[in-house]
Design an enzyme around this catalytic site. Sequence first.
Site, short mmCIF file in Angstrom:
data_model
loop_
_atom_site.label_atom_id
_atom_site.label_comp_id
_atom_site.label_asym_id
_atom_site.label_seq_id
_atom_site.Cartn_x
_atom_site.Cartn_y
_atom_site.Cartn_z
N ASN A 86 0.96 -1.65 -0.24
CA ASN A 86 0.40 -0.31 -0.01
C ASN A 86 0.55 1.16 -0.14
O ASN A 86 2.02 1.01 0.85
CB ASN A 86 -1.31 0.11 1.36
CG ASN A 86 -2.20 -0.93 1.32
OD1 ASN A 86 -2.55 -1.28 0.46
ND2 ASN A 86 -2.40 -2.03 2.54
N GLN A 93 -2.19 3.38 3.90
CA GLN A 93 -1.14 2.78 4.15
C GLN A 93 -0.99 4.10 5.05
O GLN A 93 -1.30 5.54 5.86
CB GLN A 93 0.05 3.57 3.07
CG GLN A 93 1.99 3.38 4.01
CD GLN A 93 2.44 4.25 3.02
OE1 GLN A 93 2.57 4.14 2.24
NE2 GLN A 93 4.25 3.97 4.50
N HIS A 99 6.31 -1.54 3.09
CA HIS A 99 6.58 -2.89 3.64
C HIS A 99 5.28 -4.03 2.65
O HIS A 99 4.44 -3.57 1.85
CB HIS A 99 5.64 -3.46 5.36
CG HIS A 99 4.72 -2.11 5.21
ND1 HIS A 99 4.51 -1.30 5.50
CD2 HIS A 99 3.46 -2.71 4.76
CE1 HIS A 99 3.56 -0.67 5.55
NE2 HIS A 99 2.38 -1.77 5.46
#
Length: 113
Positions: A86, A93, A99
């Site tokens: 994201n 996010q 990540h």
Amino acid sequence: MSSDCLFCRIVRREIPATIVREDEHTLAFRDIDPKAPTHVLVIPKTHVASLADAPDASTLGRVLLAAAQIAKDEGIETSGYRTVINTGADAGQTVHHVHVHLLGGRHLKWPPG
Ligand code: AMP
Ligand code: ZN
């Protein structure tokens, strides 16, 4: 390293996490609010705020290859899995350290919401 970044703090072991894999460059741990039977987050150990700030191909490549290895270790390689990054507000996010979400262990609908 960023002193107040949640995931940098997990890298430094200042915040507990269920770590499933670690190497020189990456760390992987279980999501605290799992959305699937397997929901692991894979991060570079160095602070990178988002995909938009990715410094080089090797940083991203190592994170993705680690995700593929974890999928094998979790036994979801054959059934399938999803890897998601994201980026920014519209994607939702919430943690600004890049990540990869590794999701699997159930059928995942497409497209995501
Ligand atoms: P994103 O919304 O893509 O930024 O994803 C952030 C993810 O981090 C969410 O799925 C959260 O559930 C997860 N998360 C937040 N805090 C922690 C934590 N302390 N340990 C593990 N996962 C976390
Ligand atoms: Zn960070």
